[in-house]
Motif scaffolding. Structure first.
Motif, PDB file in Angstrom:
ATOM      1  N   THR A   1      -1.545  31.423   3.189  1.00 27.96           N
ATOM      2  CA  THR A   1      -0.598  31.922   3.419  1.00 27.96           C
ATOM      3  C   THR A   1       0.563  30.367   2.931  1.00 27.96           C
ATOM      4  O   THR A   1       1.567  31.194   3.052  1.00 27.96           O
ATOM      5  CB  THR A   1      -0.087  31.906   4.402  1.00 27.96           C
TER       6      THR A   1
ATOM      7  N   GLU B   1       5.348  31.858   2.184  1.00 26.61           N
ATOM      8  CA  GLU B   1       5.214  31.153   3.504  1.00 26.61           C
ATOM      9  C   GLU B   1       6.516  29.893   3.227  1.00 26.61           C
ATOM     10  O   GLU B   1       7.340  29.746   3.772  1.00 26.61           O
ATOM     11  CB  GLU B   1       4.014  31.274   4.513  1.00 26.61           C
TER      12      GLU B   1
ATOM     13  N   SER C   1      -4.070  30.912   6.810  1.00 27.42           N
ATOM     14  CA  SER C   1      -4.972  31.129   5.634  1.00 27.42           C
ATOM     15  C   SER C   1      -6.134  31.456   5.990  1.00 27.42           C
ATOM     16  O   SER C   1      -7.448  32.662   5.273  1.00 27.42           O
ATOM     17  CB  SER C   1      -4.350  29.959   4.348  1.00 27.42           C
TER      18      SER C   1
END
Length: 845
Positions: A223, A227, A238
């Motif tokens: 992520t 993000e 993650s």
């Protein structure tokens, strides 16, 4: 001669939409000079826009706070001009000038406000400078901002977002881009932009121990880059995302550990150490104690599913709790209110190391609805109230529907003149009889009637036409349902851009509710232009003049002119969207038509009247047509076997359609089927009588990621009534752009000695098409067409059935696709070509 001039005058009035002042139009005081006393009660009749290109009128109107029917106030015009100008600037047009003007219409006693827009110039992208960039070449930066397009603040924001995402995808999760300077150059008409990028540390993501899932898949799962953060929380997110990805693929025991390290001030590394464990799938799910419901039905309620061609069979322990709750909810909806599920037992089979899940079920008794009573102060019949309920005697006791039933009872009184009624629902569970008893205590309170119905915004439309479309009248009992029906009826007239109903007195619980109807009329006169091309018919163009509000009656008048290489037509039509206040649509039309078909060249003059009724997805049509056909060329006085003759034909048509398509122009799923029966009576000619039946079924299916399968089957047949030589103008034909591609128009079926098509009485055709998306609005397609055209069913055989395959390219437009196709005959006959190219507009079916 006077009658002719009178008819022409009436036609002109119908097309221009003005029949003089409405009898019940609001009166506006006039000034001493004879004009309107603006500010003294004048209302806005119309808001006209001029010079809106390249935008549509509706895009501009969304930014105007005024509406037809509002009191006219000259001081508000400057505010509207500012709103429009700001919109143009947001779209990249600078220096736009907007002026407003007003016009008083004495026959409607309203004010027309016109905004004239002189669009300013756009600024091209100039020099784009990105400070702090160490990664991207200048050409890549310019491509992100689409430098061939005009600058606008909206495109600027989109470009900045795309640029930041580009850095993040390249390993800079904390990259931020901001605009530091905008320098418009009005002389060169360009916008110079200076931005600063804070790249942040570069992040290297490594994976250790992943034997089954590739690095590319795992990298797209973490992520950090989506993000835009790099902190301990995002590391945990993650890890969780990677764990879910592994669990979805059957690695239920996966263990993932993240290690974050700083290489230097500008580089960091996160390493994920993965212990995948064995891949295990669910082999089976069994239930114990489920006597009333089968195991297959219970498994359908679950997200965890055994391994199959439709399921990976992965075990997700987190979703298992949700699965148990879903099964309990299913039992409760079926009346098993005491059902509980025990702790599932997960067994590991040693043979293939797969999971087997056993779920204990305690069903308990099944409760049904017992007594349903209605008590209190009300006059409604018991059966009428009971019909509104989902929970009736002997049905399963579903507690989740109790609130819906209580609301249904309240809505019943709301629709029958008692909107202030109070409904109390009392529920009793009798475990001895295994029944759920429901008692409704009702206080009807006072009846409420419709008070005054006032209408505003009706500058062209007569109030009689508006009131005729209403299903509720002054003095009627209040009904929310009838008010909604009235609103829908007014919208179906097609003469109004917007219709709104306001209720006054309902919140104050008065015994009379006044209705204020605010309408915004469409511009009555419309002109539609259409251009087309098809391989079979060549170029064509159409011009249609429409008056949406003829004589102020909310009826439509249409004058259609069609011209092309092989056809010319003029038609005048009158359309009543609500015949005599009903849901029937009436269409009357008269035309003259020249059709130079492959099989015949005919001039037709005729008229028709039809009725249409729509029921949700189903439509019914009844139509009568009378036409005189005069053949050009040849000897039409001899009724030879080819049916080439002058005719006068009476035609009565009854048809039905059923449509579940999700979109008319570009459907991706659903069905469309139709059936039609025509009764013909030849009044002049050979006096042939016959029946023609036609039908078809189209199916659209989105297989996967935009891959579409489209199929169509069409059949038609002509049955003579007694000895009859069917006129060639009414026979069936096959072959060409819209039936069997690869063949010239109408070249499938019987031909005469000269090679011209004769048409026939029995037709069937099947089309199948598989299309895939390419880019933007383009699609590629491959297709198969097959069909036959014969005089009788017994003639259908291998030699009369023709087929073709081909490939094509589509470009989707808002009103249908452009089609370029090449089809190859699978069974070319001696002297025939092997295939044919087709280019046309619109769907094949």
């Amino acid at each position: 001669m006077q009658r002719v001039w009178l008819c022409l005058a009436l036609l002109l009035i119908a097309l221009t939409g003005h029949a003089g002042p409405a009898a019940d139009a609001p009166s506006i005081p006039a000034s001493a000079e004879g004009g309107p006393a603006f500010g003294g009660g004048a209302l806005i009749e119309e808001i006209a826009l001029s010079g809106t290109f390249p935008f549509l009128d509706r895009q501009i109107r969304r930014h105007i706070a005024l509406r037809p029917g509002d009191p006219f106030d000259p001081t508000t015009l400057d505010e509207q001009i500012t709103r429009i100008k700001e919109y143009y600037e947001r779209e990249g047009y600078f220096g736009t000038t907007i002026t407003s003007s007003t016009k008083w219409r004495p026959y409607t006693q309203g004010v027309v406000v016109t905004f004239t827009i002189a669009r300013g110039h756009g600024l091209r992208w100039g020099n784009i400078q990105l400070d702090g960039n160490t990664l991207l070449p200048a050409g890549r930066i310019h491509s992100v901002f689409s430098v061939w397009d005009y600058y606008s603040p909206r495109r600027m924001k989109e470009g900045v977002r795309r640029l930041a995402r580009l850095y993040q995808r390249r390993g800079y999760p904390k990259a931020r881009v901001r605009v530091t300077q905008l320098a418009p150059n009005q002389q060169q008409r360009r916008m110079d932009v200076t931005m600063r990028v804070t790249e942040g540390p570069h992040l290297a993501v490594n994976f250790v121990g992943n034997a089954h899932l590739p690095d590319s898949m795992l990298r797209s799962t973490v992520t950090f880059f989506t993000e835009g953060r790099l902190d301990p929380f995002e590391v945990e997110q993650s890890v969780a995302a990677l764990t879910r990805r592994y669990v979805e693929r059957g690695f239920a025991d996966v263990m993932i550990r993240a290690e974050r390290a700083a290489i230097d001030p500008t580089h960091e590394r996160v390493t994920f150490h993965i212990v995948e464990g064995p891949r295990r799938t669910i082999w089976g799910i069994d239930f114990a104690g489920n006597n009333a419901r089968g195991s297959g039905t219970l498994r359908e309620q679950m997200l965890n599913q055994p391994l199959s061609i439709f399921s990976r069979g992965a075990l997700n322990r987190e979703l298992l709790r949700e699965d148990l709750a879903a099964i309990e909810d299913y039992y409760h909806r079926e009346g098993f209110l005491d059902t509980t599920l025990g702790e599932p037992q997960i067994r590991l089979r040693n043979a293939d190391r797969s999971f087997h899940i056993d779920i204990p079920v305690a069903e308990g008794p099944r409760y049904t609805i017992g007594r349903v009573t209605f008590t209190g102060n009300f006059h409604a019949a018991h059966d009428a109230l009971l019909e509104r309920l989902q929970l009736r005697p002997t049905r399963p006791a579903d507690r989740s529907r109790l609130a819906e039933d209580a609301q249904s009872v309240a809505l019943f009184f709301d629709d029958h003149g008692y909107p202030h009624a109070h409904v109390e629902q009392v529920v009793t569970l009798d475990r001895n009889t295994e029944q759920l008893h429901i008692d409704y205590h009702i206080d009807e309170r006072m009846p409420v009637h419709i008070g005054a119905i006032t209408i505003s915004g009706d500058f062209i439309t007569s109030q009689r036409a508006i009131r005729q479309a209403l299903t509720i009248k002054e003095g009627d009992l209040y009904s929310d349902r009838k008010i909604l029906e009235s609103q829908l009826n007014l919208r179906r007239l097609g003469a109004f851009r917007n219709v709104a109903f306001e209720r006054h007195g309902l919140e104050a619980q008065r015994d009379a509710v006044d209705l204020q109807i605010r309408i915004e009329e469409e511009k009555p006169f419309m002109v539609d232009v259409d251009l087309g091309y098809a391989t079979d018919t060549g170029f064509s163009g159409a011009l249609q003049f429409t008056n949406l509000n003829s004589f102020g009656w909310a009826k439509r008048t249409q004058l259609s002119l069609l011209g092309g290489n092989r056809r010319a037509r003029a038609e005048l039509a009158w359309i009543d969207p609500r015949l005599l206040g009903t849901d029937l649509l009436l269409t009357t039309s008269a035309w003259i038509d020249r059709n130079q078909d492959i099989a015949f060249d005919v001039v037709q003059a005729g008229g028709a009247v039809g009725l249409y009724r729509q029921y949700h997805r189903t439509g019914f049509v009844l139509r009568y047509k009378l036409a005189r056909n005069r053949l050009l060329g040849g000897d039409p006085t001899q009724a030879d076997l080819e049916g080439r003759r002058n005719t006068t034909i009476s035609q009565l048509t009854a048809g039905m359609t059923f449509d579940t398509r999700d979109n008319f122009a570009n459907p991706t799923r659903g069905f469309y089927c139709y059936g039609e029966a025509d009764l013909y009576n030849e009044l002049r000619g050979s006096r042939a009588d016959f029946v023609r039946l036609r039908g078809g079924l189209n199916h659209y299916l989105n297989l996967w990621h935009g891959i579409m399968l489209s199929q169509s089957g069409r059949v038609g047949g002509i049955q003579p009534i007694g000895p009859a030589n069917i006129p060639i103008t009414e026979r069936l034909f096959l072959g060409g752009d819209d039936t069997i591609r690869g063949f010239a128009e109408d070249r499938v079926g019987p031909l005469n000695a000269a090679g011209d098509p004769l048409g026939a009485n029995v037709q069937w055709v099947y089309n199948a098409e598989l299309s895939v998306p390419l880019f933007d609005n383009f699609r590629a397609a491959t297709f198969f067409d097959i069909g036959s055209l014969t005089n009788t069913f017994s003639e259908i055989n291998r030699t009369t059935v023709r087929n073709a395959v081909g490939v094509g390219l589509r470009y989707a437009t808002p009103v249908g696709p452009l089609r370029a196709e090449y089809a190859v005959k699978l069974d070319p006959q001696p002297g025939e070509s092997s295939g044919r190219f087709h280019f046309t507009f619109g769907h094949l079916f």
